[in-house]
Structure formats: structure tokens, C-alpha cells
Design a protein around this motif. Sequence first.
Motif, PDB file in Angstrom:
ATOM      1  N   THR A  46       0.971  -1.232  -0.148  1.00 17.20           N
ATOM      2  CA  THR A  46      -0.093  -0.076   0.104  1.00 17.20           C
ATOM      3  C   THR A  46       0.711   1.137   0.191  1.00 17.20           C
ATOM      4  O   THR A  46       0.564   2.297  -0.789  1.00 17.20           O
ATOM      5  N   LEU A  47       1.895   1.406   0.821  1.00 20.16           N
ATOM      6  CA  LEU A  47       2.816   2.439   0.898  1.00 20.16           C
ATOM      7  C   LEU A  47       3.340   2.466  -0.490  1.00 20.16           C
ATOM      8  O   LEU A  47       3.542   3.784  -1.144  1.00 20.16           O
ATOM      9  N   PHE A  48       4.008   1.696  -1.119  1.00 17.94           N
ATOM     10  CA  PHE A  48       4.614   1.610  -2.336  1.00 17.94           C
ATOM     11  C   PHE A  48       3.801   2.189  -3.550  1.00 17.94           C
ATOM     12  O   PHE A  48       4.139   3.161  -4.143  1.00 17.94           O
ATOM     13  N   ILE A  49       2.430   1.597  -3.479  1.00 16.52           N
ATOM     14  CA  ILE A  49       1.540   2.282  -4.625  1.00 16.52           C
ATOM     15  C   ILE A  49       1.292   3.655  -4.223  1.00 16.52           C
ATOM     16  O   ILE A  49       1.116   4.512  -5.104  1.00 16.52           O
ATOM     17  N   TYR A  50       0.822   4.208  -2.941  1.00 17.50           N
ATOM     18  CA  TYR A  50       0.691   5.455  -2.692  1.00 17.50           C
ATOM     19  C   TYR A  50       1.888   6.265  -3.196  1.00 17.50           C
ATOM     20  O   TYR A  50       1.697   7.295  -3.742  1.00 17.50           O
ATOM     21  N   LEU A  51       3.120   5.731  -2.995  1.00 13.76           N
ATOM     22  CA  LEU A  51       4.071   6.836  -3.285  1.00 13.76           C
ATOM     23  C   LEU A  51       4.441   6.700  -4.676  1.00 13.76           C
ATOM     24  O   LEU A  51       5.004   7.829  -5.419  1.00 13.76           O
ATOM     25  N   LYS A  52       4.061   5.888  -5.416  1.00 15.35           N
ATOM     26  CA  LYS A  52       4.123   5.910  -6.917  1.00 15.35           C
ATOM     27  C   LYS A  52       2.970   6.632  -7.698  1.00 15.35           C
ATOM     28  O   LYS A  52       3.198   7.425  -8.567  1.00 15.35           O
ATOM     29  N   VAL A  53       1.704   6.787  -6.969  1.00 12.62           N
ATOM     30  CA  VAL A  53       0.495   7.417  -7.364  1.00 12.62           C
ATOM     31  C   VAL A  53       1.209   9.036  -6.903  1.00 12.62           C
ATOM     32  O   VAL A  53       0.563   9.984  -7.768  1.00 12.62           O
ATOM     33  N   PRO A  55       4.053  11.130  -6.275  1.00 10.78           N
ATOM     34  CA  PRO A  55       5.317  11.392  -6.352  1.00 10.78           C
ATOM     35  C   PRO A  55       5.932  12.278  -5.388  1.00 10.78           C
ATOM     36  O   PRO A  55       7.099  12.444  -4.912  1.00 10.78           O
ATOM     37  N   ASN A  56       5.112  13.362  -5.154  1.00  6.71           N
ATOM     38  CA  ASN A  56       5.345  14.619  -4.540  1.00  6.71           C
ATOM     39  C   ASN A  56       5.294  14.419  -2.896  1.00  6.71           C
ATOM     40  O   ASN A  56       5.475  15.202  -2.258  1.00  6.71           O
ATOM     41  N   ALA A  57       4.912  13.309  -2.469  1.00  8.35           N
ATOM     42  CA  ALA A  57       4.488  13.046  -1.075  1.00  8.35           C
ATOM     43  C   ALA A  57       5.862  13.085  -0.386  1.00  8.35           C
ATOM     44  O   ALA A  57       5.969  13.691   0.787  1.00  8.35           O
ATOM     45  N   LEU A  58       6.909  12.451  -0.872  1.00  7.90           N
ATOM     46  CA  LEU A  58       8.291  12.406  -0.288  1.00  7.90           C
ATOM     47  C   LEU A  58       9.116  13.789  -0.065  1.00  7.90           C
ATOM     48  O   LEU A  58       9.414  14.110   0.547  1.00  7.90           O
ATOM     49  N   ASN A  59       8.671  14.588  -1.299  1.00  4.45           N
ATOM     50  CA  ASN A  59       9.180  16.021  -1.421  1.00  4.45           C
ATOM     51  C   ASN A  59       8.602  16.861  -0.333  1.00  4.45           C
ATOM     52  O   ASN A  59       9.132  17.710   0.196  1.00  4.45           O
ATOM     53  N   PHE A  60       7.467  16.863  -0.187  1.00  5.09           N
ATOM     54  CA  PHE A  60       6.459  17.699   0.829  1.00  5.09           C
ATOM     55  C   PHE A  60       7.213  17.362   2.031  1.00  5.09           C
ATOM     56  O   PHE A  60       7.253  18.217   2.872  1.00  5.09           O
TER      57      PHE A  60
END
Length: 67
Positions: A46-53, A55-60
Amino acid sequence: MRNSRTNKPKETNKQKKERKKEFLENKKNVVSVVLPTLTVIFALITLFIYLKVHPNALNFMASEKSL
């Protein structure tokens, strides 16, 4: 003709109790080992899919730390 599989010796009461006890122990192991493992795997997917959908989540998250 008789089937050769039917020539098994009969199971005694003691053997039946042991088999049932082993079955219950295996059932407990499923709850204590398999379910938590599947939960962790599901969470990682679920985390992997969320981060792929998103992509700016980590930058934020990184920009929040620098403030």
C-alpha cells in the motif's frame, strides 16, 4: 479388487487426540505468525502504491523538515 489405500491401520484414540492437538497448535500459529506477516506485506504494498501515485509526497515531507 480392493484398493491398496484402504489397508491403513486404524487410528487409535490416543493418535486422534494427538492429531487434533497438533491441528489446534497449527491453527494458533496461523493467527500468531501468518496474519501479522500478511499485514506487514499489505502495508508495504500500500505504501509503495501510494508513493508511486503521489510522487510529490516525499518531497513535501522533506520540505516540511527544512522549515
